[in-house]
Motif scaffolding. Structure first.
Motif: not given
Length: 131
Positions: A88-103
């Motif tokens: 997951q951390h290899d995508f350089a996407t924050s937890d907040e951004r993942w949540r924004h996308y519904g993950v």
């Protein structure tokens, strides 16, 4: 009755995941081998409860799919469990951004047994409620 959309281009894995998840007679699994097919399936099936998403797909990657999905008000609320062979951390996407996308869950494929996937799906579906 629950309906899951599995977005996975590897036929062997999609067959395995579908078999495991479909063992429960209250669950229907639809398979889309690409992001484009997944969007078409979402367009024609308004009753999807959960999306299982591979991150590397033939036409668009999972992030592009999530971004596209977020732009549609009728499907941007759907929960997503990501299945990826990349951490997951290899995508350089924050937890907040993942949540924004519904993950709601990120599963690293090499360490995810079918029973682990089933447990994560059951947990999420219990939160969704039957449609």
């Amino acid at each position: 009755m629950y309906k899951i959309l599995l977005v996975e281009d590897d036929t062997w894995l999609s067959d395995l995941y579908k078999d495991v998840l479909s063992a429960d007679p209250s669950t229907t699994v639809l398979v889309a081998p690409s992001a484009g097919d997944a969007l078409s399936t979402l367009d024609s099936h308004a009753d999807i409860d959960l999306i299982l998403l591979d991150m590397f797909l033939p036409d668009h990657n999972g992030i592009e799919f999530l971004h596209e999905m977020a732009s549609y008000s009728d499907i941007n609320h759907l929960p997503v469990i990501v299945l990826s062979s990349v951490y997951q951390h290899d995508f350089a996407t924050s937890d907040e951004r993942w949540r924004h996308y519904g993950v709601v869950k990120y599963l690293y494929k090499p360490q995810t047994k079918p029973a682990d996937l089933l447990a994560a799906v059951k947990k999420q579906l219990s939160l969704v409620g039957a449609t």
